[in-house]
Design an enzyme around this catalytic site. Structure first.
Site, PDB file in Angstrom:
ATOM      1  N   MET A 113      45.946  31.265  47.176  1.00 40.16           N
ATOM      2  CA  MET A 113      45.961  31.866  45.833  1.00 40.16           C
ATOM      3  C   MET A 113      46.446  30.797  44.859  1.00 40.16           C
ATOM      4  O   MET A 113      47.295  29.985  45.200  1.00 40.16           O
ATOM      5  CB  MET A 113      46.910  33.058  45.820  1.00 40.16           C
ATOM      6  CG  MET A 113      47.197  33.606  44.420  1.00 40.16           C
ATOM      7  SD  MET A 113      48.285  35.043  44.450  1.00 40.16           S
ATOM      8  CE  MET A 113      49.819  34.318  44.997  1.00 40.16           C
ATOM      9  N   ASP A 115      46.098  30.395  40.195  1.00 43.21           N
ATOM     10  CA  ASP A 115      46.490  30.905  38.876  1.00 43.21           C
ATOM     11  C   ASP A 115      46.449  32.434  38.734  1.00 43.21           C
ATOM     12  O   ASP A 115      45.508  33.076  39.209  1.00 43.21           O
ATOM     13  CB  ASP A 115      45.551  30.380  37.791  1.00 43.21           C
ATOM     14  CG  ASP A 115      45.200  28.927  37.923  1.00 43.21           C
ATOM     15  OD1 ASP A 115      45.748  28.249  38.797  1.00 43.21           O
ATOM     16  OD2 ASP A 115      44.352  28.474  37.144  1.00 43.21           O
ATOM     17  N   GLN A 131      43.325  33.730  41.090  1.00 39.96           N
ATOM     18  CA  GLN A 131      42.421  32.774  41.723  1.00 39.96           C
ATOM     19  C   GLN A 131      42.660  32.847  43.222  1.00 39.96           C
ATOM     20  O   GLN A 131      43.802  32.673  43.694  1.00 39.96           O
ATOM     21  CB  GLN A 131      42.722  31.360  41.209  1.00 39.96           C
ATOM     22  CG  GLN A 131      42.457  31.180  39.726  1.00 39.96           C
ATOM     23  CD  GLN A 131      40.978  30.965  39.434  1.00 39.96           C
ATOM     24  OE1 GLN A 131      40.457  29.887  39.634  1.00 39.96           O
ATOM     25  NE2 GLN A 131      40.318  32.013  38.969  1.00 39.96           N
ATOM     26  N   TRP A 174      36.612  30.822  37.750  1.00 38.19           N
ATOM     27  CA  TRP A 174      37.915  30.238  37.475  1.00 38.19           C
ATOM     28  C   TRP A 174      38.683  31.033  36.429  1.00 38.19           C
ATOM     29  O   TRP A 174      38.293  32.113  36.040  1.00 38.19           O
ATOM     30  CB  TRP A 174      37.741  28.768  37.070  1.00 38.19           C
ATOM     31  CG  TRP A 174      37.320  27.907  38.228  1.00 38.19           C
ATOM     32  CD1 TRP A 174      37.102  28.301  39.522  1.00 38.19           C
ATOM     33  CD2 TRP A 174      37.060  26.505  38.190  1.00 38.19           C
ATOM     34  NE1 TRP A 174      36.737  27.229  40.290  1.00 38.19           N
ATOM     35  CE2 TRP A 174      36.703  26.118  39.503  1.00 38.19           C
ATOM     36  CE3 TRP A 174      37.102  25.541  37.191  1.00 38.19           C
ATOM     37  CZ2 TRP A 174      36.388  24.800  39.825  1.00 38.19           C
ATOM     38  CZ3 TRP A 174      36.786  24.245  37.514  1.00 38.19           C
ATOM     39  CH2 TRP A 174      36.437  23.866  38.811  1.00 38.19           C
TER      40      TRP A 174
HETATM   41  N1  DQQ Z   1      42.873  26.402  38.275  1.00 37.13           N
HETATM   42  C1  DQQ Z   1      43.214  25.437  37.279  1.00 37.13           C
HETATM   43  C2  DQQ Z   1      42.425  25.886  36.102  1.00 37.13           C
HETATM   44  C3  DQQ Z   1      41.144  26.308  36.712  1.00 37.13           C
HETATM   45  C4  DQQ Z   1      41.585  26.970  37.965  1.00 37.13           C
HETATM   46  C5  DQQ Z   1      44.694  25.413  37.018  1.00 37.13           C
HETATM   47  C6  DQQ Z   1      40.669  26.740  39.133  1.00 37.13           C
HETATM   48  O1  DQQ Z   1      42.261  24.889  35.136  1.00 37.13           O
HETATM   49  O2  DQQ Z   1      40.423  27.191  35.876  1.00 37.13           O
HETATM   50  O3  DQQ Z   1      45.431  25.547  38.170  1.00 37.13           O
HETATM   51  O4  DQQ Z   1      41.131  27.380  40.273  1.00 37.13           O
END
Ligand code: DQQ
Length: 650
Positions: A113, A115, A131, A174
């Site tokens: 995991m 963001d 995420q 994302w």
């Molecule tokens: N995680 C990054 C973001 C992106 C995402 C920051 C991708 O910039 O959108 O941790 O997993």
């Protein structure tokens, strides 16, 4: 009461602890100790930085060849841990690894995991998206995980909200944010990594607004709604914010990017979230800060401790710009003024602008890609932050999961100093408090005291400390005691380096012999007045967490974290520590300075986990009054129709 000598490992910088140490000879030796401490601190930091840069996990050097991870190729990089240290891998086993799983922090059942995404409150439920890699404990194949909660503590995992099923998000769904429109409907903007790894912005919305669980999401057929504009790299355009209203009644968003090495935040206006007008100017930019990820922009009240909806503006309001610095993996914020007319924001103090190394951080430990939302249910602004791992990728794979989310925090401007934010774990976390014990202890210089609380892996501690006034007066009257002008938690050698008035605090997640321990402490110096401290304060106070002895394992990054903490005249020194297995979240002075650490003890686990109070100052007797609660586990599991009180959809 045992002496520190027997219980705190001695270092070359550490003095013996007899009362004779308090003589002037010791004090004269302090500058040398300080130099040694600073020097070795620099060496450690240099080593740490080298390891981060060289072994970023995305740019791993293997003798002759350089392998690039999927994350790096995709334009993001997610795991930064030493590969060299992995060569000395600790023999992790399931007993140790199982203990590391947290009991009341949000984490998925398994796998990777990162963001927090699109948090919101809707029809009685808090929604949390994140995420998530459904296939492995490392970054990749990113979808939006989805969970709901009535109280932000107990969670039900729902089916994924968004998965990569279109050309415009084929390489990952994302980070993104939610906006409530005037009619109460919801739009979600998120970054898609396209089939060609171009970063674009996409629109999605709930299929059925009468469903409080927002189970089904529809992607707008006209996606992408934004592509990288001229002059912006196709892998440097991501993470749209929640939209806010302009005075002209349009919606405005900002998106992080960079131009050369200048971190920037692009600005767009829209009325329908489908078509956008780009501003030629940026909300803000700061040279030499690199790519800005996960920008956040929101108002805070100058006078009230209530949270504000994102569109609120006015005289009583300051605005925060937060950006997650891809180069350093630090979430930096600054306080400033927003100008609606030209869509720009100006920091109050350019010396602590967004992303500069001396600037403010939400958290001085491990905390990244954070995002706030306005909780209209309780009139507060809540901060979520991703707390990644400090162990090796191999250990993550072995344990089958990676990362937790911090306990959500309310975030407000410090109405007393108006110079920092204050963050505090949401009130609801207190519902997990079980039995408690109160303590009032005088701790002499050079002592460490066991705190009898039983098992110490799930605790909430609230403490206040006072230093005996006569001890402070003696220090001020003694010119041989140097001002620790250069003190820094990160580089001054950690909790074993002794000063006149510190360090003192708790050693958490410790074993009986203190062979493993994580000290969380104050270090008070006879300081120059800091810009952030009270006007007549003669002391400077630092709040630190030293993870260097937190585990015997070598394949773990173990920094000393922390920073200056403002202490106003008449205030006691206060700290709160929330311990949940492999995570320690520490809040100094009501949340003016916060530190999250991931720690991986190998001995101090299960019933062997203990709590100690220590005072490693040379001159100060400290009185500690504190309360310790055992913490219950949260109920975090997959949903069933029964849990939700709704008819099953199957
Ligand atoms: N995680 C990054 C973001 C992106 C995402 C920051 C991708 O910039 O959108 O941790 O997993």
């Amino acid at each position: 009461m045992a002496s520190t000598e027997s219980l705190l490992p001695l270092t070359s910088q550490q003095d013996p602890l007899s009362r004779s140490d308090l003589n002037s000879e010791t004090r004269r030796r302090r500058p040398i100790k300080l130099h040694l401490a600073v020097y070795s601190g620099f060496l450690l930091i240099a080593l740490y930085v080298t390891l981060i840069v060289t072994h970023d996990g995305s740019r791993v050097k293997n003798d002759e060849t350089t392998t690039e991870s999927r994350a790096y190729l995709a334009g993001v990089s997610e795991k930064r841990v030493s590969n060299d240290r992995e060569n000395e891998a600790f023999p992790w086993n399931n007993t140790i690894l199982s203990w590391q799983r947290t009991a009341f922090h949000f984490q998925p059942e398994k796998n990777w995991m990162n963001d927090p995404n699109g948090p919101l409150y809707y029809k009685g439920w808090y929604h949390f998206f994140y995420q998530y890699n459904p296939n492995a404990a490392v970054w990749g194949d990113i979808v939006w995980g989805h969970a709901v909660s009535k109280d932000l503590i107990h969670w039900l995992y729902l089916p994924f909200a968004l998965v990569p099923d279109q050309w415009y998000d084929a390489n990952g769904v994302w980070t993104g944010s939610a906006t409530f429109l005037d009619d109460g409907s919801i739009v979600m903007l998120y970054t898609g990594s396209t089939d060609k790894f171009v970063q674009v912005q996409n629109l999605a919305y709930p299929e059925d607004l009468s469903d409080p669980l927002l189970l089904k999401w529809t992607k707008y057929p006209g996606n992408p709604v934004l592509v990288p504009p001229p002059g912006i790299g196709e892998k440097d355009f991501r993470d749209p914010t929640t939209a806010w209203k302009t005075s002209a009644g349009k919606w405005r968003i900002t998106i992080g990017s960079k131009v050369n090495k200048t971190g920037i935040s692009l600005i767009y206006d829209t009325t329908d979230f489908k078509t956008y007008e780009k501003h030629d100017t940026w909300l803000h930019q700061v040279p030499n800060t690199g790519m800005w990820e996960c920008v956040d922009f929101y108002p805070v009240s100058k006078t009230k401790t209530k949270g504000l909806d994102t569109s609120v503006n006015g005289r009583d309001v300051k605005h925060i710009v937060k950006a997650s610095m891809d180069d350093t993996r630090i979430d930096h914020y600054a306080i400033g003024t927003y100008y609606d007319s030209n869509a720009t924001w100006v920091p109050d103090n350019p010396a602590i602008d967004v992303g500069v190394s001396t600037g403010l951080r939400y958290d001085y430990g491990k905390y990244y890609a954070s995002k706030t939302f306005y909780d209209q249910n309780k009139g507060r602004r809540i901060l979520w932050g991703w707390i990644g791992e400090s162990d090796s990728e191999a250990a993550d794979v072995q344990k089958g999961w990676s990362s937790v989310q911090g306990i959500p925090r309310t975030v407000v401007l410090d109405t007393k100093t108006k110079k920092t934010l204050v963050q505090w774990p949401i009130k609801e976390i207190e519902s997990l408090r079980l039995t408690s014990k109160k303590f009032h202890m005088k701790v002499e210089p050079g002592t460490v005291v066991p705190v009898e609380v039983g098992p110490a892996a799930q605790l909430d501690i609230e403490a206040e400390f006072t230093i005996k006034k006569s001890d402070v007066d003696i220090i001020f009257g003694d010119d041989s005691v140097d001002t620790d002008k250069e003190f820094s938690c990160e580089t001054s050698g950690g909790s074993t380096v002794r000063g006149a008035l510190g360090p003192f605090g708790f050693s958490v997640l410790a074993d009986q012999s203190l062979s493993e321990q994580t000290p969380v402490y104050f270090y008070v110096t006879k300081g120059k007045d800091s810009k952030l401290s009270g006007k007549d304060s003669k002391l400077s106070t630092f709040f630190c967490t030293d993870t260097s002895r937190s585990t015997k394992a070598n394949d773990v990054v173990k920094p000393v974290y922390g920073s200056f903490v403002p202490v106003l005249k008449g205030e006691k020194l206060t700290m709160r520590i929330i311990i949940d297995h492999s995570i320690v979240e520490a809040f100094g002075q009501g949340g003016r300075t916060c530190i999250s650490s991931r720690v991986y003890p190998t001995n101090a686990i299960y019933g062997a986990t203990k709590l100690y109070l220590f005072n490693n100052a040379i001159d100060a007797t400290v009185t500690a009054s504190f309360k310790v609660w055992q913490m219950n586990s949260a109920f975090i599991h997959p949903f069933s129709a029964d849990d939700l009180g709704v008819p099953s959809r199957t």
